[in-house]
Write a protein that holds these residues in place. Structure first.
Motif, PDB file in Angstrom:
ATOM      1  N   PRO A  15      35.706   3.006 -36.313  1.00 13.40           N
ATOM      2  CA  PRO A  15      35.666   3.361 -37.738  1.00 13.40           C
ATOM      3  C   PRO A  15      36.041   4.826 -37.956  1.00 13.40           C
ATOM      4  CG  PRO A  15      33.700   2.140 -37.095  1.00 13.40           C
ATOM      5  CD  PRO A  15      34.423   2.491 -35.835  1.00 13.40           C
ATOM      6  N   TYR A  16      36.605   5.074 -39.143  1.00 11.90           N
ATOM      7  CA  TYR A  16      37.027   6.431 -39.495  1.00 11.90           C
ATOM      8  C   TYR A  16      36.003   7.133 -40.375  1.00 11.90           C
ATOM      9  CZ  TYR A  16      41.568   5.061 -37.683  1.00 11.90           C
ATOM     10  OH  TYR A  16      42.582   4.640 -36.860  1.00 11.90           O
ATOM     11  N   ASP A  17      34.980   6.394 -40.817  1.00 11.31           N
ATOM     12  CA  ASP A  17      33.930   6.979 -41.647  1.00 11.31           C
ATOM     13  C   ASP A  17      32.575   6.573 -41.064  1.00 11.31           C
ATOM     14  OD1 ASP A  17      32.638   8.341 -43.622  1.00 11.31           O
ATOM     15  OD2 ASP A  17      33.737   7.427 -45.282  1.00 11.31           O
ATOM     16  N   GLU A  18      31.520   6.924 -41.739  1.00  9.84           N
ATOM     17  CA  GLU A  18      30.182   6.667 -41.227  1.00  9.84           C
ATOM     18  C   GLU A  18      29.922   5.170 -41.113  1.00  9.84           C
ATOM     19  OE1 GLU A  18      27.178   8.632 -43.392  1.00  9.84           O
ATOM     20  OE2 GLU A  18      28.136  10.594 -43.330  1.00  9.84           O
ATOM     21  N   THR A  19      29.262   4.792 -40.040  1.00 14.69           N
ATOM     22  CA  THR A  19      28.881   3.399 -39.841  1.00 14.69           C
ATOM     23  C   THR A  19      27.591   3.106 -40.601  1.00 14.69           C
ATOM     24  OG1 THR A  19      27.819   4.136 -37.810  1.00 14.69           O
ATOM     25  CG2 THR A  19      30.001   3.139 -37.613  1.00 14.69           C
ATOM     26  N   THR A  20      27.443   1.862 -41.058  1.00 16.68           N
ATOM     27  CA  THR A  20      26.346   1.535 -41.975  1.00 16.68           C
ATOM     28  C   THR A  20      25.433   0.422 -41.491  1.00 16.68           C
ATOM     29  OG1 THR A  20      27.809   0.031 -43.174  1.00 16.68           O
ATOM     30  CG2 THR A  20      27.654   2.303 -43.984  1.00 16.68           C
ATOM     31  N   CYS A  21      25.942  -0.556 -40.723  1.00 13.43           N
ATOM     32  CA  CYS A  21      25.128  -1.723 -40.405  1.00 13.43           C
ATOM     33  C   CYS A  21      25.544  -2.299 -39.057  1.00 13.43           C
ATOM     34  CB  CYS A  21      25.243  -2.794 -41.496  1.00 13.43           C
ATOM     35  SG  CYS A  21      26.936  -3.303 -41.847  1.00 13.43           S
ATOM     36  N   ILE A  22      24.625  -3.103 -38.476  1.00 15.21           N
ATOM     37  CA  ILE A  22      24.846  -3.729 -37.174  1.00 15.21           C
ATOM     38  C   ILE A  22      24.342  -5.164 -37.248  1.00 15.21           C
ATOM     39  CG2 ILE A  22      24.463  -3.538 -34.681  1.00 15.21           C
ATOM     40  CD1 ILE A  22      23.400  -0.722 -35.173  1.00 15.21           C
ATOM     41  N   ARG A  49      17.678  -7.003 -24.065  1.00 12.41           N
ATOM     42  CA  ARG A  49      18.072  -6.160 -22.937  1.00 12.41           C
ATOM     43  C   ARG A  49      18.794  -4.893 -23.375  1.00 12.41           C
ATOM     44  NH1 ARG A  49      21.238  -9.819 -18.788  1.00 12.41           N
ATOM     45  NH2 ARG A  49      21.146  -7.844 -17.636  1.00 12.41           N
ATOM     46  N   LYS A  50      19.382  -4.882 -24.575  1.00 19.15           N
ATOM     47  CA  LYS A  50      20.131  -3.718 -25.044  1.00 19.15           C
ATOM     48  C   LYS A  50      19.862  -3.509 -26.531  1.00 19.15           C
ATOM     49  CE  LYS A  50      23.842  -4.362 -21.656  1.00 19.15           C
ATOM     50  NZ  LYS A  50      25.289  -4.549 -21.436  1.00 19.15           N
ATOM     51  N   PHE A  51      20.221  -2.332 -27.004  1.00 21.86           N
ATOM     52  CA  PHE A  51      20.171  -2.064 -28.432  1.00 21.86           C
ATOM     53  C   PHE A  51      21.302  -1.110 -28.784  1.00 21.86           C
ATOM     54  CE2 PHE A  51      17.579   1.320 -26.650  1.00 21.86           C
ATOM     55  CZ  PHE A  51      17.940   2.434 -27.384  1.00 21.86           C
ATOM     56  N   VAL A  52      21.734  -1.196 -30.045  1.00 23.89           N
ATOM     57  CA  VAL A  52      22.863  -0.405 -30.537  1.00 23.89           C
ATOM     58  C   VAL A  52      22.378   0.465 -31.683  1.00 23.89           C
ATOM     59  CG1 VAL A  52      25.111  -0.491 -31.687  1.00 23.89           C
ATOM     60  CG2 VAL A  52      24.603  -2.086 -29.832  1.00 23.89           C
ATOM     61  N   VAL A  53      22.804   1.731 -31.676  1.00 29.96           N
ATOM     62  CA  VAL A  53      22.540   2.639 -32.787  1.00 29.96           C
ATOM     63  C   VAL A  53      23.878   3.081 -33.367  1.00 29.96           C
ATOM     64  CG1 VAL A  53      20.371   3.460 -31.829  1.00 29.96           C
ATOM     65  CG2 VAL A  53      22.460   4.669 -31.284  1.00 29.96           C
ATOM     66  N   THR A  54      23.921   3.226 -34.685  1.00 27.15           N
ATOM     67  CA  THR A  54      25.113   3.725 -35.363  1.00 27.15           C
ATOM     68  C   THR A  54      24.864   5.177 -35.732  1.00 27.15           C
ATOM     69  OG1 THR A  54      24.284   2.913 -37.488  1.00 27.15           O
ATOM     70  CG2 THR A  54      25.747   1.462 -36.242  1.00 27.15           C
ATOM     71  N   LYS A  55      25.772   6.042 -35.289  1.00 28.96           N
ATOM     72  CA  LYS A  55      25.624   7.486 -35.489  1.00 28.96           C
ATOM     73  C   LYS A  55      26.975   8.048 -35.853  1.00 28.96           C
ATOM     74  CE  LYS A  55      25.401  10.213 -31.980  1.00 28.96           C
ATOM     75  NZ  LYS A  55      24.976  10.929 -30.757  1.00 28.96           N
ATOM     76  N   GLY A  56      27.094   8.579 -37.065  1.00 32.63           N
ATOM     77  CA  GLY A  56      28.394   9.077 -37.501  1.00 32.63           C
ATOM     78  C   GLY A  56      29.385   7.943 -37.621  1.00 32.63           C
ATOM     79  N   ASN A  57      30.564   8.104 -37.023  1.00 35.31           N
ATOM     80  CA  ASN A  57      31.580   7.054 -37.056  1.00 35.31           C
ATOM     81  C   ASN A  57      31.666   6.291 -35.737  1.00 35.31           C
ATOM     82  OD1 ASN A  57      32.614   9.167 -35.570  1.00 35.31           O
ATOM     83  ND2 ASN A  57      34.737   8.819 -36.220  1.00 35.31           N
ATOM     84  N   LEU A  58      30.607   6.289 -34.982  1.00 40.17           N
ATOM     85  CA  LEU A  58      30.624   5.582 -33.697  1.00 40.17           C
ATOM     86  C   LEU A  58      29.350   4.782 -33.531  1.00 40.17           C
ATOM     87  CD1 LEU A  58      28.621   7.395 -31.607  1.00 40.17           C
ATOM     88  CD2 LEU A  58      30.560   8.939 -31.809  1.00 40.17           C
ATOM     89  N   ALA A  59      29.397   3.873 -32.566  1.00 37.60           N
ATOM     90  CA  ALA A  59      28.234   3.062 -32.201  1.00 37.60           C
ATOM     91  C   ALA A  59      27.958   3.255 -30.724  1.00 37.60           C
ATOM     92  CB  ALA A  59      28.491   1.589 -32.523  1.00 37.60           C
ATOM     93  N   GLN A  60      26.697   3.413 -30.378  1.00 35.11           N
ATOM     94  CA  GLN A  60      26.305   3.621 -28.996  1.00 35.11           C
ATOM     95  C   GLN A  60      25.358   2.507 -28.567  1.00 35.11           C
ATOM     96  OE1 GLN A  60      24.640   7.594 -29.054  1.00 35.11           O
ATOM     97  NE2 GLN A  60      26.563   8.493 -28.353  1.00 35.11           N
ATOM     98  N   MET A  61      25.634   1.941 -27.390  1.00 26.75           N
ATOM     99  CA  MET A  61      24.814   0.868 -26.850  1.00 26.75           C
ATOM    100  C   MET A  61      23.987   1.418 -25.685  1.00 26.75           C
ATOM    101  SD  MET A  61      25.866  -2.983 -25.694  1.00 26.75           S
ATOM    102  CE  MET A  61      26.927  -2.445 -24.364  1.00 26.75           C
ATOM    103  N   VAL A 110      20.925   9.149 -37.376  1.00 29.07           N
ATOM    104  CA  VAL A 110      21.171   7.748 -37.057  1.00 29.07           C
ATOM    105  C   VAL A 110      20.986   6.929 -38.320  1.00 29.07           C
ATOM    106  CG1 VAL A 110      20.346   5.760 -35.721  1.00 29.07           C
ATOM    107  CG2 VAL A 110      20.476   8.020 -34.663  1.00 29.07           C
ATOM    108  N   HIS A 111      21.935   6.015 -38.563  1.00 23.92           N
ATOM    109  CA  HIS A 111      21.848   5.188 -39.770  1.00 23.92           C
ATOM    110  C   HIS A 111      21.071   3.907 -39.529  1.00 23.92           C
ATOM    111  CE1 HIS A 111      23.035   2.589 -43.126  1.00 23.92           C
ATOM    112  NE2 HIS A 111      23.269   3.709 -43.786  1.00 23.92           N
ATOM    113  N   SER A 112      21.288   3.247 -38.411  1.00 24.52           N
ATOM    114  CA  SER A 112      20.609   1.978 -38.149  1.00 24.52           C
ATOM    115  C   SER A 112      20.477   1.772 -36.653  1.00 24.52           C
ATOM    116  CB  SER A 112      21.362   0.796 -38.782  1.00 24.52           C
ATOM    117  OG  SER A 112      22.694   0.765 -38.320  1.00 24.52           O
TER     118      SER A 112
END
Length: 916
Positions: A143-150, A109-121, A99-101
């Motif tokens: 995104p087609y590459d790794e995600t970096t920030c939210i 109420r929610k949180f998002v994590v960036t993992k690989g080229n996707l984001a999960q809420m 996980v990057h961030s």
């Protein structure tokens, strides 16, 4: 309870890697340190390491908006849900990948994590107890590459995700009809950070090449429309509403949202769209000065950017006007954070392990801390236990305050690695040895190096020791096999002790007599008499090379650690061995990553390299090239307790068995460095190399314990390890440890005795129950005029208990004078009887001395300032008297008053604290 030591704090390491966070009140910084998390309280000047540990080094930390929860994610994707209120782990989770961030929504109420080229809420855990604290809500592709920030909008309706493919994606947290996803370009390098404007969907994006794009949205946040359900979804929603009236819904269904590169034209009608208003570029000094971290304060529109060269900029947006620029380090700024008020900016530099907090309005440091660049190799406690001095391979000597956890002075005079440190008996002089061929003495009053001891010919010193009087300094040589003796007063070389046939590995002075013990690799320990022309009194023969030597606090026993993992105990008076402990199986050294055999079959590092007696001399602490620290009972020669100082799998020599998954037909996969060349975010491959630069190498530091010391108070012990300076202290908050208890002693009977004014009986029963609140209640019920009478009636076994309790109470209580009277009466009335048990009472007395010295320093400083303030007020009043006398024409009074005022102001300028 005597050995219920628990992890208390981590010193010597302030930042390793990951993102920094400010707490909700803006007074504390949360910093990831290895596989732990440290909270630096800037308001109260204290640091605290949370009593939790991840399996690998911490990669990112996300704080909830209310400041109660934190999600700690390590490099392997393992997550810990931590309560910052009770400092405990609530839930374990694994994201099944790095996980990057991680970022909470503003409503929590929610949180998002960036993992690989996707984001999960995910649904954030609430106040109610749940079986599964993390429930996946949606998965966002685009995104087609790794995600970096939210970053989230203020109303938690949308969030933006940056990627290494130079694009930024805006996603809707709900099923909006006019915004499902939106892709933004305009950059030529990886996105470092993205920020929403306050109360708007306008966006700022920053890329690694130093470009800032300002994006304007044509739709306000209130213009987002919920997408009405249709067909089977409407039926399903109606059915769910009917079921919700009967019983509570237990889970939610996961959905997946996939972004499209080019949506159809009919879908764009009435949709949210963005337009680029401006593009700004930061002043770059070269390609190496790439943008590495950024933070944005939405209320003040302040943008903070950090660069690889150690420079940071403060800009005001959207005008992009430069407010401030400064170079705070010569290393890459890894993380930037800004507090809630926008006054303090925190910077983390992983290259040197620096943590800086800068107040940009006053242009001053709020916090500036840095650990040892390389590993620490030696430590020593001050005689009162208030300070710890450490020496490292980087040649620095640092002094740490055990109360605050901060380093307040760093000495950099050594030109090579420090091999030994020690305090003198006064506690105000530090003596260190180094591989640069010098032994230096540092003064803690003036913070300077006032003595430098050298040998006639260049040599490398491996250890150092100072006698009990502080007048004789001894250092052992690694290459000439000699022991050098100097005078602290004159700095002259007194004698050179020769006789060893191998490098000197340890020195120790007898605390009671002027006898020096020197251990060497020639399998001998020699005892030198300092009072009789430094001659050898005894030579103790060993079965293997000696690695460490130490005297018992009373000087009547000597302990030696040898290469065959034995600890032998000797009587220095008769030169006979009194006992032995074999610690080969207790040490349990781990298997290195490149070893082809298990840890049990390996003979590397299976020996103790550092020893330390407890304050009472009944037990001994031992450590070496392992993650375990052992406490042995000296008389019984048995293992009492073993501490595991780390479970960080990011370190080497942590595993015991071979991993078949890493063994292939081409060799060990550990030889292949997957992250080579990507430490700075840029991969520069060689020709024919698909990933990374094979000329770059990353190494895993090996877990080891280089030095151990018990505090003189006996309440804690410290160890210098690969992860830093670990402090373990007695934690008796949850332990019931009574003393000579019987069925008739209850809290009700104690309070009944207090009501009947049976003060001595109440105090004795409170000590037998040994509960702190009840003891406070019983002692504080005694009038100060009757303290002497109660102290005289206390039996001897309870006097030691009372001293220990008073020492602990002085640390936190505000009734300073009351407890000082108690301590004075106990020592005066029972002094003669206590002398017979001076050795056993030494830890309690030193613990009491530590509390008194701390209060003395605080009160003395306050009284000094008050004294100077009063004198300043008197000088001003006399000057006014001079003016009044001048108005009435009294020349004699004017001359006298003028002279007194000038004398007072002159003395004030000379004697004020900090004046030169």
């Amino acid at each position: 309870m005597k050995f219920s030591y628990r992890f208390s704090n981590l010193l010597g390491t302030v930042y390793r890697r990951g993102n920094l966070n400010f707490t909700r009140d803006g007074d504390s910084v949360v910093s990831p340190v290895g596989n732990r998390v440290t909270v630096f309280d800037l308001k109260n000047n204290k640091s605290e390491t949370l009593p939790l540990a991840a399996r690998y080094n911490v990669k990112c930390v996300g704080l909830s908006p209310d400041g109660r929860l934190a999600i700690v994610v390590d490099e392997g994707g393992g997550a810990l849900l931590v309560s910052l209120v009770c400092r405990s782990v609530l839930h374990h989770f694994h994201f099944q990948g790095p996980v990057h961030s991680v970022n909470f929504s503003p409503d929590g109420r929610k949180f998002v994590v960036t993992k690989g080229n996707l984001a999960q809420m995910y649904h954030a855990p609430g106040r109610t107890r749940e079986f599964n604290a993390f429930v996946l809500d949606k998965t966002y592709f685009g995104p087609y590459d790794e995600t970096t920030c939210i970053d989230w909008t203020d109303d938690s309706r949308c969030f933006a995700v940056g990627s290494k493919d130079t694009s930024t994606w805006v996603f809707g947290a709900e099923r909006w009809d006019n915004l499902i996803y939106y892709a933004l370009g305009g950059h030529k390098d990886a996105i470092v950070a993205c920020f929403f404007e306050s109360g708007s969907l306008d966006l700022y994006t920053l890329s690694q090449d130093g470009a800032l794009c300002v994006w304007q949205c044509d739709t306000p946040p209130e213009g987002l429309r919920l997408k009405p359900p249709r067909g089977w979804q409407a039926d399903l929603l109606r059915r769910r509403e009917e079921e919700a009236e009967e019983e509570e819904e237990e889970g939610e269904e996961e959905t997946t949202i996939r972004g499209k590169a080019a949506p159809p034209a009919e879908e764009l009608q009435g949709k949210v769209s963005y337009s680029r208003l401006a593009k700004h570029f930061f002043n770059k000094e070269g390609d190496f000065n790439s943008l590495t971290a950024a933070a944005f304060h939405k209320k003040t529109h302040l943008l903070v950017t950090g660069f690889a060269s150690g420079i940071f900029h403060l800009h005001e947006l959207p005008e992009f006007s430069l407010v401030h620029s400064l170079s705070i380090s010569d290393q890459r700024i890894e993380s930037v954070a800004i507090n809630s008020t926008g006054d303090w900016v925190a910077f983390g530099c992983s290259g040197l392990g620096q943590l800086l907090v800068w107040e940009w309005q006053s242009e001053s440091y709020v916090l500036k801390q840095q650990g040892h660049f390389n590993s620490m190799v030696a430590l020593a406690y001050s005689p009162d236990g208030q300070y710890i001095v450490t020496g490292g391979d980087d040649g620095k000597v640092k002094v740490w305050n055990t109360g605050s956890g901060f380093c307040f002075i760093t000495f950099t005079e050594h030109l090579s690695g420090v091999t030994g440190v020690t305090f003198t008996a006064t506690g105000y002089v530090i003596v260190t040895s180094s591989m640069d061929g010098t032994v230096r003495a540092f003064d803690l009053h003036r913070y300077r190096n006032f003595r430098t001891f050298t040998s006639p010919r260049p040599t490398q010193f491996s250890c150092v020791a100072v006698d009990a009087s502080g007048e004789i300094v001894a250092a052992g040589a690694q290459d000439s096999f000699e022991v050098f003796i100097w005078s602290m007063q004159t700095g002259r070389l007194l004698d050179v002790l020769s006789g060893h046939e191998g490098p000197i590995s340890g020195l120790s002075f007898n605390p009671a007599r002027s006898v020096l013990a020197s251990a060497s690799w020639d399998r001998t320990v020699r005892l030198w008499d300092m009072a009789d022309s430094w001659r050898t009194t005894e030579t103790l023969g060993l079965s293997s090379d000696a690695l460490a030597v130490t005297f018992r606090p009373d000087g009547k026993e000597l302990a030696v650690a040898t290469l065959n993992a034995h600890i032998t105990f000797w009587d220095p008076e008769r030169a006979v061995q009194t006992g032995s402990v074999e610690g080969r199986h207790d040490l349990r050294a781990g298997r290195k990553e490149l070893d082809k055999i298990t840890a049990k079959q390996s003979a590397k590092g299976k020996a103790f390299t550092t020893l330390c007696y407890a304050a009472d001399g009944q037990s001994i602490l031992a450590g070496g090239m392992s993650r375990f620290v052992c406490i042995y009972h000296v008389r019984e020669q048995m293992l009492l307790k073993r501490f595991e100082i780390s479970r960080n799998l990011s370190l080497d020599a942590m595993e015991e068995f071979l991993s078949r998954r890493k063994m292939t037909e081409f060799g060990n996969l550990a030889l292949i460095d997957q992250d080579a060349g990507e430490e700075d975010g840029v991969a520069v491959p060689l020709p024919g190399v698909k990933k990374g630069d094979m000329s770059s190498r990353h190494f895993k530091p090996e877990i080891r314990v280089t030095s151990l010391r018990f505090s003189p108070t006996g309440r804690c012990w410290a160890a210098t390890t690969t992860e830093g300076l670990l402090i373990y202290s007695l934690d008796a908050r949850l332990l019931f440890d009574p003393f000579e208890l019987d069925a008739g002693v209850t809290p009700a009977r104690v309070r009944a005795a207090l009501r009947k004014r049976d003060l001595t009986g109440a105090i004795l029963m409170a000590f037998r129950l040994n509960e702190k609140p009840l003891l406070h209640e019983a002692l504080e019920a005694v009038p100060w005029a009757e303290i002497e009478l109660v102290c005289s009636s206390l039996p001897e076994p309870y006097v030691e208990k009372a001293l220990e309790f008073l020492a602990a109470s002085l640390e936190t209580s505000r009734h300073l004078e009351f407890y000082l009277i108690w301590a004075q009466k106990l020592l005066v009335l029972h002094g003669q009887r206590l002398k017979a048990r001076a050795g056993a009472l030494l830890p309690a007395v030193q613990f009491l001395q530590k509390g008194l010295q701390r209060h003395l320093d605080d009160v003395a400083k306050l009284c000094d300032w008050n004294r100077y303030s009063i004198r300043y007020a008197l000088a001003l009043s006399r000057q006014r008297g001079v003016k009044r006398a001048a108005e009435h024409g009294d020349a004699e009074d004017r001359d006298a008053e003028d002279g007194d005022a000038e004398d007072d102001l002159h003395l004030l300028g000379r004697g004020a604290p900090g004046s030169s």
